[in-house]
Scaffold this motif. Structure first.
Motif, PDB file in Angstrom:
ATOM      1  N   UNK A 147      11.488  37.956 -45.181  1.00 24.52           N
ATOM      2  CA  UNK A 147      10.295  37.789 -46.018  1.00 24.52           C
ATOM      3  C   UNK A 147      10.644  37.088 -47.326  1.00 24.52           C
ATOM      4  N   UNK A 148      11.744  37.513 -47.946  1.00 27.46           N
ATOM      5  CA  UNK A 148      12.182  36.868 -49.185  1.00 27.46           C
ATOM      6  C   UNK A 148      12.548  35.410 -48.920  1.00 27.46           C
ATOM      7  N   UNK A 149      13.269  35.167 -47.821  1.00 30.69           N
ATOM      8  CA  UNK A 149      13.659  33.810 -47.484  1.00 30.69           C
ATOM      9  C   UNK A 149      12.466  32.904 -47.246  1.00 30.69           C
ATOM     10  N   UNK A 150      11.450  33.392 -46.517  1.00 35.15           N
ATOM     11  CA  UNK A 150      10.256  32.589 -46.259  1.00 35.15           C
ATOM     12  C   UNK A 150       9.517  32.273 -47.557  1.00 35.15           C
ATOM     13  N   UNK A 151       9.363  33.274 -48.413  1.00 36.69           N
ATOM     14  CA  UNK A 151       8.694  33.050 -49.698  1.00 36.69           C
ATOM     15  C   UNK A 151       9.456  32.034 -50.542  1.00 36.69           C
ATOM     16  N   UNK A 152      10.780  32.110 -50.496  1.00 32.59           N
ATOM     17  CA  UNK A 152      11.594  31.184 -51.278  1.00 32.59           C
ATOM     18  C   UNK A 152      11.491  29.762 -50.740  1.00 32.59           C
ATOM     19  N   UNK A 153      11.522  29.601 -49.425  1.00 33.19           N
ATOM     20  CA  UNK A 153      11.412  28.274 -48.824  1.00 33.19           C
ATOM     21  C   UNK A 153      10.082  27.629 -49.182  1.00 33.19           C
ATOM     22  N   UNK A 154       8.967  28.350 -48.953  1.00 31.47           N
ATOM     23  CA  UNK A 154       7.653  27.773 -49.230  1.00 31.47           C
ATOM     24  C   UNK A 154       7.475  27.488 -50.720  1.00 31.47           C
ATOM     25  N   UNK A 155       7.959  28.396 -51.552  1.00 31.06           N
ATOM     26  CA  UNK A 155       7.852  28.179 -52.986  1.00 31.06           C
ATOM     27  C   UNK A 155       8.627  26.960 -53.439  1.00 31.06           C
ATOM     28  N   UNK A 156       9.843  26.792 -52.906  1.00 31.24           N
ATOM     29  CA  UNK A 156      10.666  25.641 -53.289  1.00 31.24           C
ATOM     30  C   UNK A 156      10.086  24.346 -52.743  1.00 31.24           C
ATOM     31  N   UNK A 157       9.543  24.370 -51.541  1.00 31.25           N
ATOM     32  CA  UNK A 157       8.880  23.173 -51.004  1.00 31.25           C
ATOM     33  C   UNK A 157       7.744  22.737 -51.933  1.00 31.25           C
ATOM     34  N   UNK A 158       6.990  23.700 -52.433  1.00 35.96           N
ATOM     35  CA  UNK A 158       5.893  23.371 -53.344  1.00 35.96           C
ATOM     36  C   UNK A 158       6.424  22.758 -54.637  1.00 35.96           C
ATOM     37  N   UNK A 159       7.516  23.320 -55.153  1.00 41.31           N
ATOM     38  CA  UNK A 159       8.134  22.765 -56.370  1.00 41.31           C
ATOM     39  C   UNK A 159       8.608  21.337 -56.124  1.00 41.31           C
ATOM     40  N   UNK A 160       9.284  21.113 -54.988  1.00 45.69           N
ATOM     41  CA  UNK A 160       9.792  19.778 -54.669  1.00 45.69           C
ATOM     42  C   UNK A 160       8.650  18.780 -54.478  1.00 45.69           C
ATOM     43  N   UNK A 161       7.534  19.231 -53.903  1.00 44.47           N
ATOM     44  CA  UNK A 161       6.381  18.343 -53.725  1.00 44.47           C
ATOM     45  C   UNK A 161       5.881  17.852 -55.076  1.00 44.47           C
ATOM     46  N   UNK A 162       5.836  18.758 -56.063  1.00 42.71           N
ATOM     47  CA  UNK A 162       5.411  18.357 -57.400  1.00 42.71           C
ATOM     48  C   UNK A 162       6.405  17.413 -58.052  1.00 42.71           C
ATOM     49  N   UNK A 163       7.699  17.708 -57.932  1.00 49.14           N
ATOM     50  CA  UNK A 163       8.724  16.861 -58.539  1.00 49.14           C
ATOM     51  C   UNK A 163       8.755  15.490 -57.872  1.00 49.14           C
ATOM     52  N   UNK A 164       8.621  15.469 -56.525  1.00 48.05           N
ATOM     53  CA  UNK A 164       8.670  14.203 -55.790  1.00 48.05           C
ATOM     54  C   UNK A 164       7.485  13.302 -56.114  1.00 48.05           C
ATOM     55  N   UNK A 165       6.418  13.872 -56.642  1.00 49.92           N
ATOM     56  CA  UNK A 165       5.277  13.053 -57.053  1.00 49.92           C
ATOM     57  C   UNK A 165       5.568  12.313 -58.351  1.00 49.92           C
ATOM     58  N   UNK A 166       6.568  12.787 -59.099  1.00 53.02           N
ATOM     59  CA  UNK A 166       6.883  12.194 -60.399  1.00 53.02           C
ATOM     60  C   UNK A 166       8.176  11.389 -60.393  1.00 53.02           C
ATOM     61  N   UNK A 167       9.110  11.722 -59.486  1.00 57.42           N
ATOM     62  CA  UNK A 167      10.401  11.035 -59.463  1.00 57.42           C
ATOM     63  C   UNK A 167      10.964  11.048 -58.056  1.00 57.42           C
ATOM     64  N   UNK A 168      12.076  10.342 -57.851  1.00 59.61           N
ATOM     65  CA  UNK A 168      12.690  10.250 -56.524  1.00 59.61           C
ATOM     66  C   UNK A 168      13.397  11.564 -56.169  1.00 59.61           C
ATOM     67  N   UNK A 169      13.183  12.019 -54.939  1.00 57.66           N
ATOM     68  CA  UNK A 169      13.839  13.224 -54.426  1.00 57.66           C
ATOM     69  C   UNK A 169      14.373  12.915 -53.033  1.00 57.66           C
ATOM     70  N   UNK A 170      15.617  13.297 -52.770  1.00 65.20           N
ATOM     71  CA  UNK A 170      16.267  12.992 -51.495  1.00 65.20           C
ATOM     72  C   UNK A 170      15.781  13.909 -50.383  1.00 65.20           C
ATOM     73  N   UNK A 171      15.657  13.353 -49.196  1.00 64.14           N
ATOM     74  CA  UNK A 171      15.234  14.137 -48.039  1.00 64.14           C
ATOM     75  C   UNK A 171      16.271  15.198 -47.669  1.00 64.14           C
ATOM     76  N   UNK A 172      17.532  14.951 -48.031  1.00 60.85           N
ATOM     77  CA  UNK A 172      18.582  15.898 -47.679  1.00 60.85           C
ATOM     78  C   UNK A 172      18.464  17.201 -48.468  1.00 60.85           C
ATOM     79  N   UNK A 173      17.657  17.216 -49.523  1.00 57.00           N
ATOM     80  CA  UNK A 173      17.462  18.452 -50.288  1.00 57.00           C
ATOM     81  C   UNK A 173      16.754  19.517 -49.452  1.00 57.00           C
ATOM     82  N   UNK A 174      16.072  19.108 -48.395  1.00 56.86           N
ATOM     83  CA  UNK A 174      15.409  20.070 -47.514  1.00 56.86           C
ATOM     84  C   UNK A 174      16.440  20.973 -46.844  1.00 56.86           C
ATOM     85  N   UNK A 175      17.566  20.387 -46.431  1.00 53.52           N
ATOM     86  CA  UNK A 175      18.608  21.188 -45.782  1.00 53.52           C
ATOM     87  C   UNK A 175      19.143  22.264 -46.712  1.00 53.52           C
ATOM     88  N   UNK A 176      19.362  21.898 -47.966  1.00 53.41           N
ATOM     89  CA  UNK A 176      19.855  22.884 -48.933  1.00 53.41           C
ATOM     90  C   UNK A 176      18.811  23.965 -49.168  1.00 53.41           C
TER      91      UNK A 176
END
Length: 741
Positions: free
Chosen positions: A203-232
């Motif tokens: 449950x903690x892992x799922x919440x963390x993954x979805x939360x971080x995806x949302x953060x990355x979506x916001x950051x990627x709208x403003x600057x370049x973000x690597x696709x490999x960050x998904x693996x991390x």
């Protein structure tokens, strides 16, 4: 502070869970938009000379080749009638494609550089309109059926590498999680002893993954973000969820067993385990934040995703998980499987025996471990560094097929050329003199320019591309070498060209693949001292605030660097020297500089994670009045099982990346898993108790001014009164301490 957080979680549990559920739904909706915003490159320094050369080529000369279409005959040569006519038609059809700005083929120009030495392969070099990966993928799909009975067609080049990398990362992620998650699920049940408790890390892992995806979506709208960050994001989310849930649930169970009420158990758990998690998370986050000082957005992307994972996992574990534990209460032990007679104990007899043995003979136990780690670190002395090319992909991908063909059969391949841009008005005579000088440099096969092709100082004639090599205010020269762009000779040639005087009043700039590697290594290497200093300083400050000691941070840094050096030594043997390359299915190459830096920061952060886990319990025993040896034995007996279990679970998750097809992700996964296992066993199990025993009373020493500073700003929580009837545990046998301090 932590008392207030624990009390809040215990008294507002249901409200916290409702808000958390709504936030999770919103994060999931936003997070799934991130995949269309990520980019597959980011290995170059945008401010470097090589990047400026690439910009000049794009702006003034229409850019370099984006896609290579390789026509390979099944019999005969590319000049045979069965091949020539259809291949020429294919080249014409591609040239008329709206997505193509330029297409140059062997059958249209007859250029020798576009035909292989054996005549079995011919090229169509293509420049596409725009940088959209999806458009490149659609272009390749339009000609996917271009092969005939006489020849096969494959697609390669920089943009196709981006397409194949994105596809391969998706496959690797699905495969890794498909292997790791079922194994981790089984291990979690054994670790927690019940199905309900085992579900909490997920449950903690799922919440963390979805939360971080949302953060990355916001950051990627403003600057370049690597696709490999998904693996991390996925690997680290599950790893920290396991770490933090094990610590919190084990402490909660321990407090319930001691006789506290459910609410008091929640509060005490946050006071102790919650405080440990916050310090641990801050240590990991600081290590990852150092990646932001590097200009390569590949590394910066991992800082974004890593910090997001750490902070969200910390918040979830310290606020939401305690609220869930309050609601569950004794039901946290529900769902026991038939073969579990009792809930796993918080105290590990095995680790108690290990700690007792090590603290009894610290030098005898520590020296063999140190010797093994130093031996493992020796291969670091012959390490080589590079940047990724198509060889990081499996040989089955089209990009890799084309790349291997170019390297083996096209010695005149211009894609390996060192590109030189000369700004300003330069006369043909000056271009001739400069090209002549460059052609006489060691390892240079020829130099192509608007004034002609030069080899060994002699003009060999005007190249077919001469008209595209010069403008009135800028000139371009291609320095062709038979050396691989990642080789030491090619890198040395870049330095030599940069040191060679250009035409009068001109300042030539050098680019190309070899120059990108030189500049990337410099961008990382020049900032390494600052990065190392920031990591050491921040770790020292955080551990000092946590322990009040100045020697504990130093000991922790030395042990962690020793363990990580041994891990990197093993990576050199595997991924550079080729040990296990056939088994793992990769091509041995110099270690990827960027990924190695990422590995160090992640592994260092996770090592400090376990350092804080063990040290917090040792300090707790020390503060309660246990003598120095007893506090170490008690601390390791309470945390050894948690650390070793968490390490196995996280290592499984990271090792699963070794099954993938991108070699530098394989290196990261295997390296991180190995580093975690070394840390949880040799470092935490042997060197920490040995080091604590040898330090003696100095282990908790600080100068008076720093001690006073810690008393003012160091975070600590006083223990609430003990319940009236705690459950007795087997006492630590206090032996007379040898005179070591």
């Amino acid at each position: 502070m932590f008392t207030a957080i624990g009390r809040f979680a215990a008294t507002r549990a249901r409200g916290i869970l409702v808000v958390a559920l709504l936030a999770l739904i919103a994060a999931g909706a936003v997070g799934f938009t991130v995949f269309s915003k990520l980019k597959p490159d980011g290995f170059a320094d945008p401010a470097a000379e090589s990047s400026k050369v690439q910009e000049a080529i794009d702006d003034e000369f229409g850019g370099q080749v984006d896609v290579v279409v390789m026509v390979s005959t099944k019999a005969g040569t590319v000049d045979d009638e069965l091949v020539r006519g259809p291949a020429a038609d294919l080249a014409e059809r591609i040239g008329d494609d709206p997505a193509v700005t330029e297409a140059v083929s062997y059958w249209g120009t007859g250029a020798p550089s576009l035909k292989s030495e054996d005549g079995k392969h011919g090229m169509i070099a293509i420049k596409l309109d725009g940088d959209d990966i999806t458009a490149t993928e659609e272009f390749a799909e339009r000609y996917a059926d271009a092969s005939t009975d006489a020849y096969d067609v494959h697609f390669g080049g920089p943009k196709m590498m981006s397409v194949d990398s994105r596809t391969q990362v998706g496959k690797d992620l699905a495969l890794a999680e498909g292997i790791a998650v079922p194994i981790i699920l089984v291990l979690l049940v054994f670790a927690f002893g019940s199905l309900v408790a085992a579900s909490l890390p997920l449950l903690i892992g799922a919440a963390t993954v979805f939360g971080t995806f949302a953060v990355l979506a916001g950051i990627a709208s403003a600057t370049d973000v690597s696709i490999y960050s998904i693996n991390l994001t996925t690997a680290l989310s599950l790893g920290l969820a396991v770490d933090y849930a094990l610590l919190m649930v084990s402490r909660f169970r321990e407090e319930l067993t001691s006789g506290r009420s459910i609410e008091d158990s929640v509060v005490r758990t946050v006071q102790t385990a919650g405080r440990t998690i916050v310090f641990s998370a801050l240590t990991v986050a600081v290590a990852l934040a150092v990646l932001t000082i590097f200009p390569l957005f590949f590394l910066r992307s991992f800082a974004y995703s890593g910090i997001g994972v750490v902070l969200i996992a910390m918040l979830t574990s310290v606020v939401i998980l305690p609220a869930l534990l309050k609601v569950l209460g004794y039901r946290v032990n529900s769902g026991k499987l038939p073969w579990f007679k009792k809930t796993p104990s918080a105290v590990s007899p095995f680790w108690r025996r290990v700690a007792s043995a090590v603290t009894a003979r610290p030098i005898l136990c520590a020296l063999p471990v140190i010797a093994v780690l130093v031996l493992g670190a020796l291969p670091v002395l012959k390490s080589e560094f590079g940047t990724p090319d198509d060889r990081v992909l499996p040989t089955s991908t089209q990009t890799r097929t084309v790349g291997d063909t170019l390297r083996e059969h096209f010695p005149d391949d211009n894609s390996r050329a060192i590109q030189v841009v000369v700004p300003g008005a330069v006369s043909p005579e000056q271009v001739t003199d400069y090209a002549t000088t460059l052609s006489n440099l060691p390892d240079v096969a020829r130099v192509e320019s608007s004034a002609g092709v030069f080899a060994d100082g002699a003009n060999q004639g005007v190249p077919p591309t001469a008209a595209d090599m010069g403008r009135t205010d800028v000139q371009r020269l291609a320095v062709i070498t038979e050396d691989d762009a990642r080789s030491a000779n090619a890198q040395e040639l870049v330095h030599t060209i940069r040191d060679t005087a250009g035409p009068t009043d001109a300042d030539p700039q050098v680019g190309g693949s070899a120059a990108v590697l030189v500049d990337s290594k410099n961008a990382i290497g020049s900032r390494l001292p600052l990065a190392a200093g920031l990591i050491a300083l921040s770790t020292f400050i955080l551990l000092f605030l946590f322990t009040g000691s100045v020697l504990q941070p130093i000991r922790a840094l030395v042990f962690n660097v020793l363990g990580l050096s041994a891990t990197i030594g093993v990576l050199v043997l595997i991924f550079q020297e080729g040990w296990l390359s056939d088994f793992l299915g990769f091509t041995p190459m110099p270690l990827d500089t960027s990924m190695l830096m990422l590995f160090f920061c992640i592994a260092f952060g996770l090592s400090m994670d376990y350092e804080v886990f063990v040290l917090s319990r040792i300090k707790e025993g020390h503060d309660l009045g246990l003598d120095r040896r007893a506090s170490v034995v008690d601390g390791l007996s309470h945390t050894g099982r948690i650390v070793s279990t968490a390490a196995v679970l996280i290592a499984v998750n990271f090792f699963a990346f070794g099954t993938g097809g991108v070699s530098f992700l394989q290196m990261f996964g295997i390296g991180a898993g190995l580093a975690i296992m070394i840390d949880a066993t040799l470092i935490r199990g042997v060197l920490v108790p040995a080091g604590m025993r040898l330090l003696g009373r100095a282990a908790w020493w600080s100068p008076k001014p720093l001690r006073a500073l810690h008393d003012k700003i160091g975070l600590s929580e006083s223990a609430p009164p003990e319940p009236p009837a705690p459950r007795a545990e087997t006492p630590v046998r206090r032996e007379k301490e040898p005179v070591l301090d």
